[in-house]
Design an enzyme around this catalytic site. Structure first.
Site, PDB file in Angstrom:
ATOM      1  N   GLY A 145       0.802  -1.215   0.000  1.00  0.00           N
ATOM      2  CA  GLY A 145       0.000   0.000   0.000  1.00  0.00           C
ATOM      3  C   GLY A 145       0.834   1.264   0.000  1.00  0.00           C
ATOM      4  O   GLY A 145       1.970   1.303  -0.463  1.00  0.00           O
TER       5      GLY A 145
ATOM      6  N   ASP B 132      -5.820  -7.717  -6.856  1.00  0.00           N
ATOM      7  CA  ASP B 132      -5.471  -7.571  -5.447  1.00  0.00           C
ATOM      8  C   ASP B 132      -4.230  -6.689  -5.333  1.00  0.00           C
ATOM      9  O   ASP B 132      -3.179  -7.019  -5.874  1.00  0.00           O
ATOM     10  CB  ASP B 132      -5.203  -8.933  -4.805  1.00  0.00           C
ATOM     11  CG  ASP B 132      -6.438  -9.821  -4.816  1.00  0.00           C
ATOM     12  OD1 ASP B 132      -7.529  -9.309  -4.531  1.00  0.00           O
ATOM     13  OD2 ASP B 132      -6.303 -11.020  -5.122  1.00  0.00           O
ATOM     14  N   LEU B 133      -4.344  -5.577  -4.634  1.00  0.00           N
ATOM     15  CA  LEU B 133      -3.277  -4.582  -4.552  1.00  0.00           C
ATOM     16  C   LEU B 133      -1.978  -5.191  -4.032  1.00  0.00           C
ATOM     17  O   LEU B 133      -1.949  -5.790  -2.948  1.00  0.00           O
ATOM     18  CB  LEU B 133      -3.718  -3.424  -3.645  1.00  0.00           C
ATOM     19  CG  LEU B 133      -2.712  -2.285  -3.474  1.00  0.00           C
ATOM     20  CD1 LEU B 133      -2.468  -1.581  -4.800  1.00  0.00           C
ATOM     21  CD2 LEU B 133      -3.202  -1.296  -2.415  1.00  0.00           C
ATOM     22  N   ASP B 134      -0.904  -5.020  -4.824  1.00  0.00           N
ATOM     23  CA  ASP B 134       0.448  -5.447  -4.458  1.00  0.00           C
ATOM     24  C   ASP B 134       0.539  -6.938  -4.137  1.00  0.00           C
ATOM     25  O   ASP B 134       1.366  -7.370  -3.337  1.00  0.00           O
ATOM     26  CB  ASP B 134       0.965  -4.627  -3.257  1.00  0.00           C
ATOM     27  CG  ASP B 134       1.079  -3.156  -3.566  1.00  0.00           C
ATOM     28  OD1 ASP B 134       1.294  -2.812  -4.740  1.00  0.00           O
ATOM     29  OD2 ASP B 134       0.930  -2.334  -2.636  1.00  0.00           O
ATOM     30  N   GLU B 135      -0.324  -7.736  -4.763  1.00  0.00           N
ATOM     31  CA  GLU B 135      -0.340  -9.176  -4.504  1.00  0.00           C
ATOM     32  C   GLU B 135       0.058  -9.991  -5.736  1.00  0.00           C
ATOM     33  O   GLU B 135       0.057 -11.212  -5.682  1.00  0.00           O
ATOM     34  CB  GLU B 135      -1.747  -9.615  -4.059  1.00  0.00           C
ATOM     35  CG  GLU B 135      -2.176  -9.095  -2.696  1.00  0.00           C
ATOM     36  CD  GLU B 135      -1.605  -9.906  -1.556  1.00  0.00           C
ATOM     37  OE1 GLU B 135      -0.916 -10.912  -1.829  1.00  0.00           O
ATOM     38  OE2 GLU B 135      -1.824  -9.524  -0.393  1.00  0.00           O
TER      39      GLU B 135
END
Length: 283
Positions: free
Chosen positions: A199, A224-227
């Site tokens: 994040g 999915d954020l930063d996944e």
């Protein structure tokens, strides 16, 4: 003769290498590089092969691989290595990664065709950068109108025949819809050694935890954020003397080299997706 690069993945079983190399031999293909990996956890086989081939034999080689693909349940790609890949660069206010990629492209280190530079800040923000005739598009993200901005971006990607989108510190979170559209062809540089400090403001998060190593991560973008699947990472040691500003300064260098390495791997067809992970056939 032209050089071609073949990449493939399929369920692991005996005879895959023999079938592939035998097919190339049938048309006098000369193998120049060959790398393979058997993932024991997923029971999948991955292969990257570079070969020289007379152009008049290419259609027959492709047709033969269609047959092999059905027999071995392969996902495969065959590309002329001499044809530059089409890449779009997205940036925001922080332009150090954008400037670095442009420099490496200009000196021939990153052989690609840049279809456009797209930013959510106006052209004046980058007045010190030489785009050398590269089309520049200002697509601001206005409150309540993000969907329109992403629709314009998606249309531009389609119109320019862009194969890869690079988020060169583009500080906007892509919608789940756009992330799915660009699955496997959008690379982000995250200013943290994932999976830690996801994040916003990861260097401030790292400083608050008193870390002794900071890093950066290049990964494929997912909903999915930063996944997304990780491609490349690097770190550098820091100490309690370093402020958040120091970490940001140190981190800029890490981000530049990690993004450049990931892009270099992609341009040379060295990255294969393996579920939520990647297989990277490094040099």
């Amino acid at each position: 003769m032209p050089h071609y690069v073949l990449t493939l993945s399929c369920p692991d079983r005996p005879g895959i290498v023999n079938a592939v190399t035998g097919h190339l031999l049938r048309y006098e293909g000369n193998i120049l590089e060959a790398q393979q990996y058997n993932d024991r956890e997923t029971d999948r086989f991955f292969m990257r092969t570079v070969f020289a081939l007379a152009p008049e034999s290419l259609a027959q080689v492709r047709a033969g691989f269609d047959t092999l693909a059905r027999a071995f349940r392969m996902e495969w790609s065959l590309r002329d290595r001499g044809e530059p890949r089409r890449v779009m660069l997205l940036a925001s206010k922080f332009d150090h990664c954008l400037a670095d990629v442009l420099y490496r492209w200009r000196i021939g280190e990153l052989p690609m065709a840049i279809t456009a530079v797209v930013a959510n800040h106006p052209r004046e923000t980058y007045r010190h950068l030489d785009f050398d005739g590269i089309p520049f598009h200002h697509l601001p993200v206005e409150k309540g109108r993000k969907h329109e901005q992403e629709a314009a971006l998606a249309a531009l990607i389609e119109e320019t025949g862009t194969e890869l989108v690079v988020l060169a510190r583009y500080m906007q979170v892509l919608s789940a819809e756009l992330a799915r559209t660009l699955a496997g062809r959008c690379i982000n540089i995250h200013h943290s050694f994932l999976p830690g400090f996801k994040g916003a403001r990861p260097y401030h998060q790292a400083h608050a935890r008193g870390v002794k190593l900071i890093g950066a991560t290049a990964h494929f973008v997912t909903a999915d954020l930063d996944e997304g699947p990780i491609i490349e990472q690097d770190t550098q040691r820091v100490s309690h003397h370093d402020t958040p500003d120091d970490l940001i300064r140190i981190g800029r260098d890490i981000e530049r080299r990690v993004l450049a390495q990931a892009l270099r791997y992609w341009l040379d067809d060295r990255i294969l997706l393996n579920g939520h992970r990647t297989v990277v056939f490094a040099v």
